[in-house]
Design a protein around this motif. Structure first.
Motif, PDB file in Angstrom:
ATOM      1  N   MET A 129      15.559  31.405 -92.210  1.00  0.00           N
ATOM      2  CA  MET A 129      14.454  30.629 -93.515  1.00  0.00           C
ATOM      3  C   MET A 129      14.602  30.714 -94.538  1.00  0.00           C
ATOM      4  N   THR A 130      13.840  30.285 -95.923  1.00  0.00           N
ATOM      5  CA  THR A 130      13.991  30.244 -96.714  1.00  0.00           C
ATOM      6  C   THR A 130      12.140  30.603 -97.376  1.00  0.00           C
ATOM      7  N   TYR A 131      12.358  31.110 -98.260  1.00  0.00           N
ATOM      8  CA  TYR A 131      11.300  31.013 -98.272  1.00  0.00           C
ATOM      9  C   TYR A 131      10.917  32.716 -99.656  1.00  0.00           C
ATOM     10  N   PRO A 132       9.751  32.915-100.400  1.00  0.00           N
ATOM     11  CA  PRO A 132      10.128  32.897-101.592  1.00  0.00           C
ATOM     12  C   PRO A 132       9.522  34.755-101.421  1.00  0.00           C
ATOM     13  N   GLY A 133       9.741  35.555-101.972  1.00  0.00           N
ATOM     14  CA  GLY A 133       9.716  37.461-102.022  1.00  0.00           C
ATOM     15  C   GLY A 133       9.777  37.817-100.681  1.00  0.00           C
ATOM     16  N   GLN A 134       9.193  38.377 -99.856  1.00  0.00           N
ATOM     17  CA  GLN A 134       9.393  39.433 -98.486  1.00  0.00           C
ATOM     18  C   GLN A 134       8.177  38.871 -97.530  1.00  0.00           C
ATOM     19  N   ILE A 135       9.290  39.429 -96.074  1.00  0.00           N
ATOM     20  CA  ILE A 135       7.636  39.103 -95.663  1.00  0.00           C
ATOM     21  C   ILE A 135       8.138  39.992 -94.496  1.00  0.00           C
ATOM     22  N   LYS A 136       7.067  41.401 -93.736  1.00  0.00           N
ATOM     23  CA  LYS A 136       6.993  42.335 -93.006  1.00  0.00           C
ATOM     24  C   LYS A 136       7.038  42.092 -91.628  1.00  0.00           C
ATOM     25  N   VAL A 137       7.532  42.175 -91.162  1.00  0.00           N
ATOM     26  CA  VAL A 137       7.590  42.190 -89.693  1.00  0.00           C
ATOM     27  C   VAL A 137       6.762  43.395 -88.747  1.00  0.00           C
ATOM     28  N   ASN A 138       5.810  43.381 -88.452  1.00  0.00           N
ATOM     29  CA  ASN A 138       5.573  44.207 -87.668  1.00  0.00           C
ATOM     30  C   ASN A 138       5.082  43.742 -86.020  1.00  0.00           C
ATOM     31  N   VAL A 139       5.730  44.250 -85.562  1.00  0.00           N
ATOM     32  CA  VAL A 139       6.197  44.688 -83.668  1.00  0.00           C
ATOM     33  C   VAL A 139       4.789  45.642 -83.584  1.00  0.00           C
ATOM     34  N   ILE A 140       4.480  45.690 -82.676  1.00  0.00           N
ATOM     35  CA  ILE A 140       3.118  46.071 -81.912  1.00  0.00           C
ATOM     36  C   ILE A 140       3.585  46.226 -80.783  1.00  0.00           C
ATOM     37  N   ARG A 141       3.487  46.733 -79.727  1.00  0.00           N
ATOM     38  CA  ARG A 141       3.691  47.569 -78.245  1.00  0.00           C
ATOM     39  C   ARG A 141       2.036  48.599 -77.694  1.00  0.00           C
TER      40      ARG A 141
END
Length: 520
Positions: free
Chosen positions: A499-511
């Motif tokens: 992907m191309t995107y501005p800034g950053q993306i937080k990945v939050n895995v919930i178990r």
């Protein structure tokens, strides 16, 4: 010499006596003559005796000196003999010591030979024992295989699988611990630097945007702009290269064109024509030429002003013109000229915090989007185009690399390149800086959720906070806590790759683990 002096004195006395005698009586002359004749003989005899005495004394002195020399020689000889005897004694003692050491060495050699023989015997015994143990192990191995019903290869394979699982488990724990430690230090420091940079840079909340609509004093002006049989609008479009859209929009003319500089020339020309009121092909060409001169002057001044405001000197005049052209270029409705200034200021502030060259960081930030000034005329990524332009006009390799790497067209290999990346993302991602098209925005959210759900064990995924965070729900039966850490890392890497995107993306895995029981 004393004898000679005595003889001369006697002669002088005799002569004196002789002359004196001439004045005396002849009676005394005979006695005087006899005395004068006897005096030399006496003097000579005294001299001879004295010479003999001196000779004897000299002989005695010579004998004494010879005796003394002989005694000294004998003394020295005795001392040398004494030293030689002492040296001989020491040599004799050393020879005795060497003989004793030789005897000890021989004894040690005998002992070593005995020990070697003992070691050889022990090695033979150990080898024999090892063979016995190997045979016993083979017997035990056969019995174990018979009892367990598994071959050694199967047991080894099962053990390797168990060890691999345990290693993955330990690796996941280690990754989690390392990430937590890194997050406590690196993220904190990075946030402090970025927060400080944002606080110290007082930029506009929403950057200025280029307008492509020219207001009209009344709808009657539309007819005058079009002219008889459309000659005025054709002349204006031919002179500027911009399409004029005159529709039912009240009191407005829309300017459409891919070149922002030409669009600005068309806007200025149309405003001047509307203010003047004289609209015909000859006047249009004259006004467009004047507007082009004004825009070129404005572009040059804008580039020089940007360099002056940042304190960056020595930039090639052609690059300054390209920077000025960015004043009429927008990206997601964000003015690229103001964006470049903002990135330059942020780069300078962060460089000062990190202790690297501030002017070089500002220079790289100012030039990072240089390619957008001509990307509508030249094919390729604006980062690559900008890097080539910077190289062409004599910028340093560090600046060229920072421009090339700010969108990963080239892997960043310097702190300067990473700073430009961070400042560019910071300027583009802050609230109110950019506005995306609805279709692009929705597609980006769909891609985020698609990437997350492509992993095994994922039950649901939700893109939230305008695509700045993705929440991934996983099955507790299929994914444990350690695997959740690894999955978050893998999802982040896949997002970065696809992907191309501005800034950053937080990945939050919930178990989530749920225990359900029914009361009967």
């Amino acid at each position: 010499m004393e004898m000679l002096i005595g003889v001369i004195a006697a002669l002088v006395v005799a002569a004196g006596a002789y002359f004196a005698g001439s004045r005396t009586n002849r009676k005394d002359s005979g006695a005087i003559v006899r005395q004068a004749e006897e005096l030399p003989a006496k003097v000579i005899e005294d001299a001879r005796r004295e010479a003999e005495t001196i000779t004897k004394e000299a002989e005695l002195k010579a004998k004494d000196a010879a005796i003394a020399a002989k005694e000294e020689h004998e003394r020295q000889t005795r001392e040398k003999n004494k030293d030689l005897q002492a040296l001989e004694k020491r040599l004799t003692q050393k020879e005795e010591n060497l003989d004793k050491k030789a005897v000890l060495v021989d004894q040690k050699e005998v002992d070593i030979l005995k020990k070697e023989q003992g070691v050889s015997q022990k090695e033979q015994a150990l080898a024999q024992r090892e063979d016995e143990l190997k045979k016993a192990a083979d017997v035990q191995k056969a019995k174990l295989e018979q009892i367990s019903g598994m071959s050694a290869a199967d047991a080894k394979k099962e053990l390797m699988v168990a060890m691999e699982s345990e290693a993955k488990h330990d690796a996941a724990k280690m990754i989690k611990a390392i990430e937590e430690e890194a997050r406590e230090t690196a993220d904190k420091k990075a946030k402090e630097i970025m927060a400080l940079a944002i606080q110290r840079y007082a930029g506009e909340y929403v950057a200025e945007r280029t307008v492509s609509v020219v207001p009209l004093p009344s709808d009657e002006m539309k007819g005058r702009i079009i002219g008889r049989e459309g000659r005025n609008i054709r002349a204006l479009e031919a002179a500027t290269g911009i399409d004029l859209i005159i529709d039912d929009t009240p009191e407005a003319v829309i300017l459409s064109g891919f070149n922002p500089v030409r669009r600005e020339v068309a806007r200025l020309s149309l405003e001047k024509l509307l203010a003047d009121g004289r609209i015909h092909p000859g006047r249009i060409e004259e006004v467009v030429a004047k507007s082009e001169e004004e825009v070129e002057k404005t572009i040059k001044e804008a580039g020089e002003q940007a360099a002056f405001d940042l304190g960056v000197h020595g930039i090639h005049p052609e690059i300054l013109k390209l920077i000025g052209r960015l004043k009429y270029r927008t990206s997601y409705t964000q003015n690229v000229y103001l964006h470049s200034l903002e990135v330059a200021f942020l780069c300078g502030i962060m460089a000062a915090e990190l202790g690297i060259n501030v002017k070089q960081a500002k220079r790289a930030g100012l030039l990072h989007d240089l390619g957008k000034a001509v990307d509508h005329e030249v094919e390729g990524s604006h980062a690559v185009i900008g890097a080539e332009l910077a190289r062409k006009y004599g910028e340093s390799p560090k600046i060229v690399h920072a421009i090339m790497a700010h969108h990963e067209d080239e892997k960043p290999n310097s702190v300067l390149a990473v700073l430009v990346q961070a400042a560019d993302a910071l300027s583009g991602a802050r609230p109110g800086a950019r506005r995306e098209m609805m279709e692009t925005y929705v597609k980006r959210l769909d891609d985020l959720e698609r990437i997350a759900t492509s992993f095994g064990g994922v039950t649901n995924s939700f893109a939230i906070q305008a695509g700045r965070e993705i929440r991934v729900m996983v099955s507790s039966e299929q994914v444990n806590d350690e695997q959740a850490v690894v999955m978050a890392r893998d999802i982040a890497k896949k997002i970065e790759a696809e992907m191309t995107y501005p800034g950053q993306i937080k990945v939050n895995v919930i178990r989530e683990t749920r225990a359900v029981e029914y009361a009967k």
